[in-house]
Design a protein around this motif. Structure first.
Motif, mmCIF file in Angstrom:
data_model
loop_
_atom_site.group_PDB
_atom_site.id
_atom_site.type_symbol
_atom_site.label_atom_id
_atom_site.label_comp_id
_atom_site.label_asym_id
_atom_site.label_seq_id
_atom_site.Cartn_x
_atom_site.Cartn_y
_atom_site.Cartn_z
ATOM 1 N N HIS A 171 0.848 -1.188 0.000
ATOM 2 C CA HIS A 171 0.000 0.000 0.000
ATOM 3 C C HIS A 171 0.890 1.246 0.000
ATOM 4 N N PRO A 172 0.530 2.303 -0.740
ATOM 5 C CA PRO A 172 1.383 3.493 -0.849
ATOM 6 C C PRO A 172 1.719 4.112 0.509
ATOM 7 N N ASP A 173 2.989 4.436 0.684
ATOM 8 C CA ASP A 173 3.453 4.992 1.956
ATOM 9 C C ASP A 173 2.697 6.262 2.337
ATOM 10 N N ARG A 174 2.430 7.113 1.362
ATOM 11 C CA ARG A 174 1.782 8.398 1.672
ATOM 12 C C ARG A 174 0.393 8.185 2.252
ATOM 13 N N LEU A 175 -0.364 7.250 1.695
ATOM 14 C CA LEU A 175 -1.697 6.964 2.212
ATOM 15 C C LEU A 175 -1.628 6.331 3.593
ATOM 16 N N VAL A 176 -0.660 5.460 3.797
ATOM 17 C CA VAL A 176 -0.499 4.824 5.107
ATOM 18 C C VAL A 176 -0.125 5.869 6.150
ATOM 19 N N PHE A 177 0.766 6.791 5.782
ATOM 20 C CA PHE A 177 1.147 7.854 6.716
ATOM 21 C C PHE A 177 -0.068 8.704 7.082
ATOM 22 N N GLN A 178 -0.937 8.962 6.112
ATOM 23 C CA GLN A 178 -2.151 9.714 6.413
ATOM 24 C C GLN A 178 -3.063 8.928 7.361
ATOM 25 N N GLY A 179 -3.075 7.602 7.226
ATOM 26 C CA GLY A 179 -3.841 6.783 8.160
ATOM 27 C C GLY A 179 -3.286 6.884 9.576
ATOM 28 N N ILE A 180 -1.962 6.904 9.712
ATOM 29 C CA ILE A 180 -1.328 7.069 11.022
ATOM 30 C C ILE A 180 -1.698 8.429 11.606
ATOM 31 N N LEU A 181 -1.668 9.477 10.767
ATOM 32 C CA LEU A 181 -2.056 10.812 11.221
ATOM 33 C C LEU A 181 -3.521 10.855 11.632
ATOM 34 N N PHE A 182 -4.368 10.111 10.920
ATOM 35 C CA PHE A 182 -5.794 10.068 11.264
ATOM 36 C C PHE A 182 -5.975 9.508 12.674
ATOM 37 N N VAL A 183 -5.247 8.438 12.993
ATOM 38 C CA VAL A 183 -5.322 7.854 14.337
ATOM 39 C C VAL A 183 -4.779 8.831 15.373
ATOM 40 N N LEU A 184 -3.669 9.502 15.063
ATOM 41 C CA LEU A 184 -3.073 10.465 15.988
ATOM 42 C C LEU A 184 -4.042 11.617 16.275
ATOM 43 N N HIS A 185 -4.673 12.131 15.249
ATOM 44 C CA HIS A 185 -5.554 13.295 15.410
ATOM 45 C C HIS A 185 -6.879 12.940 16.084
ATOM 46 N N THR A 186 -7.468 11.813 15.711
ATOM 47 C CA THR A 186 -8.824 11.494 16.176
ATOM 48 C C THR A 186 -8.832 10.604 17.410
ATOM 49 N N GLY A 187 -7.750 9.847 17.641
ATOM 50 C CA GLY A 187 -7.727 8.903 18.751
ATOM 51 C C GLY A 187 -8.479 7.621 18.468
ATOM 52 N N ILE A 188 -8.937 7.433 17.243
ATOM 53 C CA ILE A 188 -9.704 6.247 16.882
ATOM 54 C C ILE A 188 -8.840 4.995 17.015
ATOM 55 N N SER A 189 -9.461 3.868 17.319
ATOM 56 C CA SER A 189 -8.717 2.615 17.401
ATOM 57 C C SER A 189 -8.356 2.135 15.997
ATOM 58 N N TRP A 190 -7.269 1.374 15.904
ATOM 59 C CA TRP A 190 -6.777 0.932 14.595
ATOM 60 C C TRP A 190 -7.827 0.152 13.819
ATOM 61 N N GLU A 191 -8.565 -0.707 14.502
ATOM 62 C CA GLU A 191 -9.523 -1.559 13.787
ATOM 63 C C GLU A 191 -10.708 -0.774 13.238
ATOM 64 N N HIS A 192 -10.912 0.456 13.716
ATOM 65 C CA HIS A 192 -12.033 1.272 13.235
ATOM 66 C C HIS A 192 -11.592 2.319 12.211
ATOM 67 N N LEU A 193 -10.367 2.219 11.726
ATOM 68 C CA LEU A 193 -9.884 3.170 10.724
ATOM 69 C C LEU A 193 -10.772 3.073 9.473
ATOM 70 N N PRO A 194 -11.364 4.183 9.014
ATOM 71 C CA PRO A 194 -12.312 4.122 7.881
ATOM 72 C C PRO A 194 -11.651 3.630 6.594
ATOM 73 N N GLN A 195 -12.114 2.540 6.067
ATOM 74 C CA GLN A 195 -11.550 1.974 4.844
ATOM 75 C C GLN A 195 -11.830 2.842 3.619
ATOM 76 N N GLU A 196 -12.954 3.569 3.665
ATOM 77 C CA GLU A 196 -13.339 4.355 2.490
ATOM 78 C C GLU A 196 -12.405 5.543 2.226
ATOM 79 N N LEU A 197 -11.550 5.894 3.187
ATOM 80 C CA LEU A 197 -10.620 7.006 3.006
ATOM 81 C C LEU A 197 -9.336 6.580 2.304
#
Length: 277
Positions: free
Chosen positions: A42-68
């Motif tokens: 999976h592209p590094d840039r998109l994965v990094f944005q997923g890490i930032l999403f967890v950092l900003h929102t506090g969401i658990s990893w398993e609930h990371l929105p797949q549609e993004l």
């Protein structure tokens, strides 16, 4: 002006081209196997944005929105752990500090230190019974900033650790900051601390590092004047804990939480750089 039309603001976890140009060279290169290559990475840039999403929102990893398009939570977690192993986050922080120094936006004339308790709900290393939270399990963020409140280094300990025990580790954790000709700058001229750092043994150790300690004495009246300069570290904590993943420690692995802590410091540096342009 057309009414009813609004310019879409970028989400805080969206990575612009400028930031990605800083981060991408720091990431380890993974060559795809020619035989049995398996599923495409999976592209590094998109994965990094997923890490930032967890950092900003506090969401658990398993609930990371797949549609993004970030990839699965497990993909982002594994990539985060991989980048921890490669030392990406301290290097990113160091690069941004160097850019700030190059822009004359880093002030080493003095530094401020402080600590902040957080809840730790899943145990793990660097936890302890917090004396300020009814003995509940907790951890502690320790932070050192420059004179303007830019984070220079951060450490993680159990919630039962005294602030003064992290005074020397914090000073030693400040990386060699380049950005100007000559030797890198690593030590501030002066370090400011509240009464929690009042111990003559540690004052001597600070002097041994070539830094002047200005620490409030216990038992003296308030109004030492240090608060007019120390408030920048409290503001830096407010900025750090704006990242919801840093308000409560959900990670059992201390290195994962430390990665979020260092990444938060780096993002504060990036925001300061953006404000200068």
């Amino acid at each position: 002006m057309i009414r009813g039309c609004e310019v879409a603001r970028p989400k805080p976890w969206e990575v612009d081209d400028e930031l990605w140009a800083v981060i991408e060279p720091l990431l380890p290169k993974v060559e795809r196997r020619t035989r049995h290559p398996g599923r495409k990475r999976h592209p590094d840039r998109l994965v990094f944005q997923g890490i930032l999403f967890v950092l900003h929102t506090g969401i658990s990893w398993e609930h990371l929105p797949q549609e993004l398009g970030f990839g699965s939570g497990m993909t982002c977690w594994r990539r985060l752990a991989e980048w921890i192993e490669a030392g990406v986050w301290p290097r990113l922080h160091e690069v941004l500090l160097a850019e700030l120094r190059s822009a004359n936006a880093l002030d080493f004339s003095r530094a401020a230190v402080d600590g902040s308790h957080i809840r730790a709900l899943k145990g793990g290393a660097k936890n302890g019974r917090s004396p300020v939270d009814r003995g509940r399990t907790g951890s502690k963020h320790h932070l050192i900033t420059d004179a303007t409140g830019i984070p220079l280094a951060a450490t993680l300990t159990g919630g039962n650790r005294n602030d003064v025990t992290q005074l020397i580790p914090l000073l030693q954790a400040v990386p060699p900051v380049r950005g100007k000709r000559g030797r890198p700058r690593r030590r501030p001229d002066v370090v400011l601390g509240d009464r929690g750092y009042d111990h003559d043994k540690y004052r001597r150790l600070v002097w041994d590092l070539g830094v002047k300690p200005l620490i409030a004495r216990r038992g003296t009246e308030h109004g030492s004047g240090l608060g007019t300069q120390r408030w920048v570290v409290e503001r830096a904590f407010a900025h750090l804990h704006w990242f919801r993943r840093l308000r409560i420690r959900w990670e059992t692995r201390d290195d994962i939480h430390e990665a979020f802590l260092t990444l938060g410091c780096a993002l504060i540096c990036w925001r300061r750089l953006k404000s200068l342009r």
